[in-house]
Design a protein around this motif. Sequence first.
Motif, short mmCIF file in Angstrom:
data_model
loop_
_atom_site.label_atom_id
_atom_site.label_comp_id
_atom_site.label_asym_id
_atom_site.label_seq_id
_atom_site.Cartn_x
_atom_site.Cartn_y
_atom_site.Cartn_z
N LEU A 227 -2.49 1.64 -2.45
CA LEU A 227 -2.70 2.99 -2.94
C LEU A 227 -2.79 2.95 -4.45
O LEU A 227 -1.96 2.32 -5.11
CB LEU A 227 -1.54 3.89 -2.52
N CYS A 228 -3.81 3.62 -4.99
CA CYS A 228 -4.05 3.63 -6.43
C CYS A 228 -4.41 5.05 -6.87
O CYS A 228 -4.67 5.92 -6.05
CB CYS A 228 -5.21 2.70 -6.78
N ALA A 229 -4.48 5.24 -8.18
CA ALA A 229 -4.91 6.52 -8.73
C ALA A 229 -6.43 6.62 -8.78
O ALA A 229 -6.98 7.71 -8.83
CB ALA A 229 -4.32 6.71 -10.13
N ASP A 230 -7.12 5.47 -8.78
CA ASP A 230 -8.58 5.42 -8.83
C ASP A 230 -9.05 4.22 -8.02
O ASP A 230 -8.24 3.36 -7.67
CB ASP A 230 -9.04 5.31 -10.29
N ILE B 231 -0.02 4.72 -12.30
CA ILE B 231 0.45 5.77 -11.41
C ILE B 231 1.76 6.33 -11.94
O ILE B 231 1.98 7.54 -11.96
CB ILE B 231 0.68 5.21 -10.00
N SER B 232 2.63 5.42 -12.36
CA SER B 232 3.96 5.85 -12.79
C SER B 232 4.59 4.82 -13.73
O SER B 232 4.05 3.73 -13.94
CB SER B 232 4.87 6.05 -11.57
N LEU B 233 5.72 5.21 -14.26
CA LEU B 233 6.54 4.32 -15.07
C LEU B 233 7.86 4.16 -14.32
O LEU B 233 8.47 5.15 -13.90
CB LEU B 233 6.79 4.93 -16.45
N GLU C 257 -0.87 11.07 -8.90
CA GLU C 257 -0.66 10.67 -7.51
C GLU C 257 -1.53 9.49 -7.13
O GLU C 257 -2.66 9.37 -7.60
CB GLU C 257 -0.96 11.85 -6.58
N ALA C 258 -1.01 8.64 -6.28
CA ALA C 258 -1.75 7.49 -5.75
C ALA C 258 -2.46 7.94 -4.48
O ALA C 258 -2.00 7.68 -3.38
CB ALA C 258 -0.81 6.33 -5.49
N ASN C 259 -3.59 8.63 -4.64
CA ASN C 259 -4.32 9.21 -3.52
C ASN C 259 -5.48 8.37 -3.01
O ASN C 259 -6.07 8.69 -1.99
CB ASN C 259 -4.85 10.60 -3.90
#
Length: 114
Positions: free
Chosen positions: A16-19, A26-28, A99-101
């Motif tokens: 799962l990734c953001a793009d 995605i996050s820290l 979000e990792a959509n």
Amino acid sequence: MIAKGIFMDKLASKKLCADQECLYAISLARAEDDYNAPDCRFINVRKGQLIYVYSKLVQERGSAEFWAGSVYAEQYEDQMGTVGYFPRNLVTEQHIYQEANETVSTKAIDFFCE
């Protein structure tokens, strides 16, 4: 010059990734404990270190859950920018950027060691 290396076993078939290219964080997250990388697919992490998370492997039956990221801390400059896997249960997310959509298939290059 010929590149030499070895393809390692896949840890998962999807992530799962953001793009679609998994280029954006995605996050820290903050490491709750030390982690010593077992091979070149993984990164060494020290307790308290911040990690930018770029992808989250989709857990498959019987496997551990891994995320991919890059450490960020001045005292570990040698690893800044190196992206590798680490166990999800090692970290606590501090800030979610997006979000990792996007579900992306992993590629052989994701598991290649030089």
